[in-house]
Every structure is written in C-alpha cells, then in structure tokens.
Design a protein around this motif. Structure first.
Motif, mmCIF file in Angstrom:
data_model
loop_
_atom_site.group_PDB
_atom_site.id
_atom_site.type_symbol
_atom_site.label_atom_id
_atom_site.label_comp_id
_atom_site.label_asym_id
_atom_site.label_seq_id
_atom_site.Cartn_x
_atom_site.Cartn_y
_atom_site.Cartn_z
ATOM 1 N N MET B 1 0.844 -1.201 0.000
ATOM 2 C CA MET B 1 0.000 0.000 0.000
ATOM 3 C C MET B 1 0.875 1.245 0.000
ATOM 4 O O MET B 1 1.823 1.327 0.751
ATOM 5 C CB MET B 1 -0.889 -0.007 1.244
ATOM 6 C CG MET B 1 -2.094 0.918 1.084
ATOM 7 S SD MET B 1 -2.751 1.405 2.673
ATOM 8 C CE MET B 1 -3.637 -0.048 3.154
ATOM 9 N N GLN B 321 -10.070 3.298 -3.868
ATOM 10 C CA GLN B 321 -9.833 1.892 -3.520
ATOM 11 C C GLN B 321 -8.871 1.229 -4.508
ATOM 12 O O GLN B 321 -7.936 0.528 -4.107
ATOM 13 C CB GLN B 321 -11.160 1.131 -3.461
ATOM 14 C CG GLN B 321 -12.057 1.622 -2.323
ATOM 15 C CD GLN B 321 -13.392 0.888 -2.263
ATOM 16 O OE1 GLN B 321 -13.633 -0.016 -3.060
ATOM 17 N NE2 GLN B 321 -14.243 1.286 -1.328
ATOM 18 N N TRP B 325 -5.487 -0.200 -2.956
ATOM 19 C CA TRP B 325 -5.348 -1.658 -2.877
ATOM 20 C C TRP B 325 -4.789 -2.275 -4.141
ATOM 21 O O TRP B 325 -4.337 -3.429 -4.126
ATOM 22 C CB TRP B 325 -6.693 -2.309 -2.582
ATOM 23 C CG TRP B 325 -7.387 -1.745 -1.363
ATOM 24 C CD1 TRP B 325 -8.555 -1.034 -1.344
ATOM 25 C CD2 TRP B 325 -6.967 -1.854 0.007
ATOM 26 N NE1 TRP B 325 -8.886 -0.687 -0.058
ATOM 27 C CE2 TRP B 325 -7.926 -1.182 0.794
ATOM 28 C CE3 TRP B 325 -5.859 -2.444 0.636
ATOM 29 C CZ2 TRP B 325 -7.835 -1.088 2.178
ATOM 30 C CZ3 TRP B 325 -5.764 -2.350 2.022
ATOM 31 C CH2 TRP B 325 -6.742 -1.676 2.778
#
Lengths: 404, 404
Positions: B1, B321, B325
C-alpha cells in the motif's frame, strides 16, 4: 343560482399549471347539482366556433387529477384573437348548445374575448355567465398580485441561472441568457432568485421596462468582467432602444451595414447571438456564450412551483363559485393577504381586458440592471417548496512550493 | 500500500454530478490512515501547473455532502488540453508537493493527460498512482456502459422533449430542438424517452452517427406534419453531410449564396434557426419554432438522476480503492451487471484515452430517424426515480349542432 351546461376553454401560450385551473373548474362544477354537462372546447375559441367540444362530464376524477399535474393545455390552445364578428360566432355556438356558463382560461386577449362575448350576451338578453380565469407566464395582467403560470416559469428561470452561474464560475467567461417576456420583465427579473453568494450571477439584468443602450451594456459587462473575471447576464427578449426599436433589429442592421449582407432574424436565437458577437468584437473577450431559453421555460416538464399549482387550481374553483353564487361576469384575480397567503376576488372584465402590467419601479434597482429586495420578497414565496440550493467549498489555500 | 498526499482535480465541461465523484474521492481517502493531506487543484490541470491548491482535508464532511449535491465543478474546470511539455510541468508540481496519488475527473482529454503523466512518472521512477475518473454528458468514453453525468443530462433532454411535445400538441406546428453532442448522438437520442403515447414527439431524431441530408429532412418533416398536423424534431448539433461538413455551415453558405451577404454563425442558435428557415421556406409551414438547449442541458440545477448521483459517487470511491489496494494506474469504468445494477473495473489508461465511442448500430432504427427498444431498455434505468409523467384527456366528442 343559474343552471345548465358549462363550457371551459384554454387560450394563449401553455403554462406548467394551466391544467390545474381546468380541472379546478371541472371538479368544482361537479359539486353543483344543477350542472348537467361540462364541455371542453378544443384549441380555445377556435374550437368553440368550430363546435369541437369534448364532454368532460365523462372523464374520471382520477384521470383529471393526473391531467392537472401535467403541463401545457390539455384541451389545446390557439393564437386566434377574436374580433367582433368572431365573438358573435362564439356567442351563436354558446346559444345553440344552451351553454349558460363560459369559463375562459387565458391572458390579456382571452379576457378581452370574454368581455366582448359577455356584452353580446347581455345585449341579446341571453342568460350567460362568462368568467375569465387568469393565466400567463409573463405576469402582465393588471389587478393581480401575480398570475398562475408565472411562478413555475420563474422557478425554471431561477434554477436555470443558478446552474448557469455555477457553470460560468467553473469555466469563466461571459454568459448571456435570453428570457421570454416582450413587455413585462418579471420573468427575466426572476433570474435574480438564482443568486446566492455575493459573487454569484446573474450580475446584470436587462428588462424591457428600461431603455437599453448597447454602449452602456458593453461598459457594464466590461466592469463586471474586470471585477469577477466572469459575467452572467439575463436579458429580456423585449429589450429596446429609446425609440422602442427592438435591439435585435438594431444590431442586425448594424451587421448588415458592415457587411453589405443579409441577416436572417427569423430564428429565436438571434438576440443572444448578436449580443455575444458584440461582446467578442468590442471587448475582445474570448469565452462568450449565449442561450435563448425559448420554449423550455414555459413547457419543461418537472419544474413546477407547488404554490403555483395550488393557486391555479383555486382560481378555477373560485371561478365556478363566483359564477354560481355571484351575480355578475368578471375576471378572477389573485390578491396577496399575508407573507405568504392569498385570496381571490372577481374584477370587472373591463378592469383587466386588453391592459398590460409591467414591472413596478420599486422592483427595479437604481442602475436599472438589477432587482430590489422588495422584488425578492415578492417573488420568493411564489417559487414554492423544495427549491434546489447551491453550495461551494470554503477556501483553504495550500502554500506554493515552486512558484512561491 | 502506498502513502502520502492526494491530489484531485476536475476537467472539461461540468456535469450535474461531477462533485459527487470529487466528494467520493475525498471521503473515501479520509478512511485511509496513511493519507496525510487531500489537495484539490483549482480549474483542472491549469491549477496544477499554477500550484493553485486548496486543502480539502480541512473541509467538513457535512459541507462536502452539500457540495456533492450541487451541480458543476466545485473546484473549477479548464479547457486546456495538455501537450507533452504541459504534462511535464504537471509532473514537476506533483513531485515538488510530494503527491503520490493523482485523481483526475474528466472525459477523453483528461484520461489522455493522466496517461501521459503516468508514463512520465514511471520513466522518472517516481512512485505516482494516477487514476482517471470518468465524466461526460456526451457518453462517449469507450469501455464504459455509460459515463457519470450522461444520465442526468439525458433526463433533462427527455423532460424537455416531453414538455415540448405537450406544448406542440397544444399549439400545433413544427418544433426543432438542438441537443449537445458533436460526435456521439446519445444525448440527442435521449429525447425519445420523452415520448409516451404513439402520436407523441419527438417524431424525428437526427444523430451525428448518420449522414444528414437536408432534402430527406424536409421530406421527413413534411410526411410527419401531414400525418399528425404537427412535428417535433430532435437534432444533434453535430449533424453533417456525407463529406463530414457541418449542416450549419452548409445552410449558412446557401443563405449567403442566395443573398450575396454575410451570415454570422458564431452564436449557438444558428443551426436551429437555419433549419427552421428551411422548413418555412421550402414547406410553407407557418408555425415553426427552434430551440437550442445550450448550457441548460448540462448545468440546469434541479434535474438530476439519483442513479447518476450514486454512480458518480461510487466511481470516486472506487478510484481511491483501486489506488490504495491495486497495483497499477488506470481509468475507472462502469460495467452493467443486471437490470439494473452495475459494478466498476479499472481499465488500462491506453484503452480509454483519446478514443471516442459513438452510438452502436443496434440503438438506431432502420430509417435512421429514431431509436430502437434496445436503446430504451439501455437508457430508462439510468434516468432514475421520480421521472415526471404526462397524462391527457380521453376523447368523448360532443355532437355538433350548427355544423352537423
């Protein structure tokens, strides 16, 4: 109390709520036992002289409610302006069908038609009760605080300018929106209700109640653009010079003179385009866009004031009540009785027919390019509930690194 | 991340829901602990190269929600189309501010900017995650079932034509409405969803996906007018002849040839006016009216699809997102998964950037002047809940007496 058959018709330009008035007449008339039939004339006075009637007595109250909520004239309308002979033909048909109550929903011209037919019936000793029901997006009927149809059109214009202002703030430039209303500036002035923050447009509003000068217009736009880096303008289609000549004609002539050519002015987009050209040419501003709101402002489905709906329904209901319980013909009028509430009265037809109301001086600011708080107070309650609102981010600038 | 600072910007023409995507990015990014700052660039890429940033980390979530529901780009937009040098300047600023996530909400051009900046960062070994978030009322991004912003603009066009049809039925004549979309006809085709009863308009729809012939257009209008006594036409601003020449230019030249004059074409109302003139001149129909929907269709406040709002919010959320991710740059795309439901995927930037989608053949009827049921099925769920509906009186004719 009189009795018999009822005829209702719709005239002039459609509005978002004119069917509320129609349905107000029909449903209220059903409450009266002496009413045997409720006819609707198709396409206004044209349908009367042609005897094109539909029997509204046979329509369900459920469908009538759905039609009431639908914009535009369900019976159809007409642009015919009856003269004396035409009115005689109307009267002949009313007589042949034994119609004793005539309701005509419309603007200035329609009230005048009702006035003439009313006089002819009286002269002939025929027991006709003739009532004019007000309607016009222009808000130009005298004796009325405002007219049904205007609040919904005003709401459209306010929402349109609220959006145009956001668009213009996002991509700065000059925006010119041309609004309906040849003689009365009420609808153009409604653009002011689209403004929220002090920097918001419309920054300039041009009304037919004031003489328009192209030079002053350009100076105003230049000033505003210098101040805000952008400019949103609301213009009435009816703007004219001191002699009353429409600005569109004036500008077109100038173009013609310049180019020894021929400019088509028949389309509706001409005024917006010509004003934009002036700004580009004379002020050298590149991003200049013009819109002519055209038919959208009177026929857009899904933008309606609930206050307007209620009042349009009530003028129809009251028309029937005035006809049944009253003793004279007339024109139903809206009277403001509170902030905000209204009542209705029956004006003599002569008081309304053929007259045009324009914006009162107290509604226009000193410079002549904006409205007063009196106008905002006047218009706001008419727009109804659920007006969309605009929000913006609050400034929290980040220090520059490369260009500090 | 990855971690650090986030930058978000908005490009191109504003839409009714582009702020939903912005707020989707901001609120979703707040959930990630590694995010230290969320910057917004004012006026798109222009604000990046000028280092005009605001700190959205300091905005309240309550005001962000209100801004999300407000149309047009809250951060401001730009028409700048960055070239390689411009993109290098963008990258320099991102690097100076240690921005590691870049989100750009926009159409074709914006996705291409993201693609170039992404490549430059990779070439420089700088750890940037760059995501394009789709937006355009034109619905012309490839790889998407549809694009955020299109459903709300389509709803405006459908409601506008539903109203224009009622107006035209009330006062019969020919009505021409010109709709945005220079290359893709989706928005013009949305006019078909304003139609309810078989006799309703729009009766004719002209799309940029088909070659436009003035002669065939006039023949079509003539036929429709003969059949219904009226005619409602939807026209894309992008209609062109077989050689690709815009019809507005073509018609203007003809007028010029006729009159040895000069026609101004700079305004937006020109195409509608020219088509109306053709109908009046060649078909002899008197009541012909044209509207150019202009900026209203993209900036009108108070006409929005709730489906569009939800999806625009979600593409913003999903972008964050995918960035947090996922392991690659890309363009968020809407995929239809049911009737009606959607999911989102991350397409490679090269798959979207600089490409233009036009209307698929299965959406256009055989004559080329209408849409298919496949298109109606495609568009209807996008328009959202609470679409206004039109009703009419059912016929119950009254026998004539004088003219029987």
């Amino acid at each position: 109390m009189s009795s018999g058959k009822i005829l209702v018709a719709q005239g002039g330009g459609p509005t978002a709520v004119i069917n509320q008035s129609l349905v107000g007449v029909v449903l209220e008339a059903r409450r009266f036992r002496n009413v045997t039939r409720i006819y609707g004339a198709l396409h206004g006075v044209r349908g009367i002289v042609d005897e094109n009637f539909v029997d509204l007595t046979q329509e369900t109250s459920h469908n009538l409610e759905l039609v009431a909520a639908t914009p535009s004239s369900a019976l159809g309308s007409t642009r015919d302006k009856p003269d004396l002979k035409y009115c005689e033909d109307i009267f002949k048909v009313l007589r042949a069908h034994e119609i004793e109550h005539f309701f005509y929903i419309g603007g200035n011209d329609s009230s005048d038609t009702v006035r003439i037919v009313s006089e002819q019936a009286r002269a002939a000793g025929y027991p006709l009760r003739a009532i004019h029901i007000p309607k016009t997006i222009d808000n130009d009927l005298v004796g009325n605080d405002h007219t049904p149809g205007f609040p919904s059109a005003a709401r459209f214009v306010a929402q349109a300018f609220a959006g145009a202002n956001l668009d213009n703030a996002s991509l700065p430039g000059v925006y010119v929106g041309v609004v309906m209303g040849r003689h009365a500036g009420f609808l153009t002035a409604a653009s002011a209700l689209g403004k929220k923050f002090p920097e918001d447009g419309p920054h300039l509003i041009y009304l037919p109640e004031r003489v328009f000068s192209v030079e002053r217009f350009l100076a105003d736009v230049k000033d505003t653009y210098a101040r805000y880096g952008r400019c949103v303008v609301a213009v009435s289609e009816g703007i004219h010079d001191a002699s009353g000549e429409p600005i569109a004609t004036l500008l077109a002539k100038e173009v013609e003179r310049d180019a020894h050519g021929n400019v088509q002015l028949s389309g509706t987009g001409a005024l917006a385009d010509l004003l934009c050209d002036e700004i580009k040419d004379k002020l050298g501003i590149k991003r200049v866009r013009g819109d002519t709101f055209g038919y959208l402002q009177r026929s857009f489905i899904g933008c309606v004031s609930d206050v307007d709906q209620r009042e349009a329904r009530e003028v129809g209901e009251k028309a029937v009540q005035f006809a049944m319980w009253g003793d004279r013909d007339g024109s139903v009028a809206i009277k403001r009785t509170g902030f905000y509430s209204v009542d209705y009265e029956l004006l003599p037809l002569e008081a309304v027919a053929g007259k045009t109301r324009t914006m009162e001086d107290e509604f226009i600011d000193e410079k002549g390019t904006g409205v007063t708080d009196a106008f905002r107070m006047y218009l706001r309650p008419l727009l109804g509930s659920g007006m969309p609102d605009a929000y913006r981010l609050r400034p929290a600038p980040v220090p520059k690194i490369l260009k500090r």
